[in-house]
Scaffold this motif. Sequence first.
Motif, PDB file in Angstrom:
ATOM      1  N   GLU A  63       0.851  -1.228   0.000  1.00  0.00           N
ATOM      2  CA  GLU A  63       0.000   0.000   0.000  1.00  0.00           C
ATOM      3  C   GLU A  63       0.861   1.242   0.000  1.00  0.00           C
ATOM      4  N   ALA A  64       1.972   1.199   0.747  1.00  0.00           N
ATOM      5  CA  ALA A  64       2.855   2.374   0.805  1.00  0.00           C
ATOM      6  C   ALA A  64       3.496   2.608  -0.559  1.00  0.00           C
ATOM      7  N   THR A  65       3.894   1.510  -1.218  1.00  0.00           N
ATOM      8  CA  THR A  65       4.519   1.652  -2.549  1.00  0.00           C
ATOM      9  C   THR A  65       3.541   2.308  -3.517  1.00  0.00           C
ATOM     10  N   PHE A  66       2.285   1.841  -3.498  1.00  0.00           N
ATOM     11  CA  PHE A  66       1.296   2.411  -4.434  1.00  0.00           C
ATOM     12  C   PHE A  66       1.043   3.884  -4.125  1.00  0.00           C
ATOM     13  N   ALA A  67       0.887   4.180  -2.833  1.00  0.00           N
ATOM     14  CA  ALA A  67       0.587   5.568  -2.456  1.00  0.00           C
ATOM     15  C   ALA A  67       1.755   6.480  -2.832  1.00  0.00           C
ATOM     16  N   LEU A  68       2.973   6.004  -2.594  1.00  0.00           N
ATOM     17  CA  LEU A  68       4.134   6.841  -2.924  1.00  0.00           C
ATOM     18  C   LEU A  68       4.287   7.008  -4.431  1.00  0.00           C
TER      19      LEU A  68
END
Length: 330
Positions: free
Chosen positions: A225-230
């Motif tokens: 999720e962090a990768t997608f958001a970033l």
Amino acid sequence: MGLIFPRRLGGSDDSHVAYAMAMEEIAAGCAATSLVFMTQMHAAYPIFVAGSDALAERYIPGLLDGSVYGALGITEPSAGSDVASLRTAARRVSDGYVVNGSKTFITTGDRAGVIVCFATVDHALGRDGVTALVIDGSTPGVSRGRPFDKLGMHGSSTAELFFDDVHVPGDHLLGEEGGGWSVVMSSVVKSRISAAAQGVGLARAAYARTLAALSARHGRRLPDEATFALAQLRGQILQGRLLLIAAARQVDAEGTVPPDRIGIMKQACTDLGFRAAVDAARILGPLGDLADLGVERCVRDAKVTQIYDGTNEIQRLLIGRATARALESL
Ligand SMILES: Cc1cc2nc3c(=O)[nH]c(=O)nc-3n(C[C@H](O)[C@H](O)[C@H](O)COP(=O)(O)OP(=O)(O)OC[C@H]3O[C@@H](n4cnc5c(N)ncnc54)[C@H](O)[C@@H]3O)c2cc1C
């Protein structure tokens, strides 16, 4: 502070693109410092475009080398978005003007040595009465309020200014008497580039601080999720920067940008700064709340970029009006 000013006044004769990039870079490091930096330019620019050579030579070099603080005084307790309704009065006398009234929310107002003040020679004339004057901060009758306690931008002061029978020499007039509106309009193109650059810089800072904190915690493999958001944030930052640079490039090529286009850029880039900071805090969870990581500071600093230099609601109003005009002409 003189990137876009000529060398004879202490500037470096550079482009608006260079200015926008410098602003973005400073804002990414410290947004409050970028606010101090841009305010020097915002005070010097009206003197440059509308002041006499003698006035420019007297006041601009000190603003650009930082030996004197400048302030741009437009907002009043009952006039900000609606500049034409300002009430600070400039009464004509034989050798100049006598100014009475007050300004509020003025960046660096508590310490400015050079104040570019927008007053009216006749309130009933609306925008045709607006008159721009340079007021030396040491003139008798100029006083200042205590700096406000604010949500963010704590490294930059914001204060009230009071004018009580302040005598301003006639040669401190910028442009024509009643010609202050056009000085405001030419100045806001620059100041909206500044605010937009702050938005992009703050978004970058929030992104970089989040990436650093997550890498320290998870190493090279971040949660999905962090990768997608970033990834999404990174794309939005690039879009914001492209808008900013396109506007700055248009100013370099054509001297200005139509109000709706500059509004689209200002609104998009400052909304980006705030949204990115809030998003970064969300991605970090409880870490986003910690002062040490600096993301909560990005949230606080970004808020005001949506408010000053024309609130984003006012930008949407200008964009909407231009759209309606375009539709009428179809
Ligand atoms: C930290 C800080 C620094 C500042 N620095 C300076 C400075 O250096 N010099 C200076 O002159 N000013 C400065 N300002 C003032 C700032 O530019 C104004 O506060 C801003 O332009 C809003 O104007 P206002 O205060 O009259 O608010 P208002 O116009 O009263 O706005 C209040 C709310 O109503 C909305 N609104 C107003 N009119 C409309 C409309 N027609 N349609 C829809 N919505 C509307 C606004 O968007 C806002 O949400 C600063 C403000 C802050 C907070």
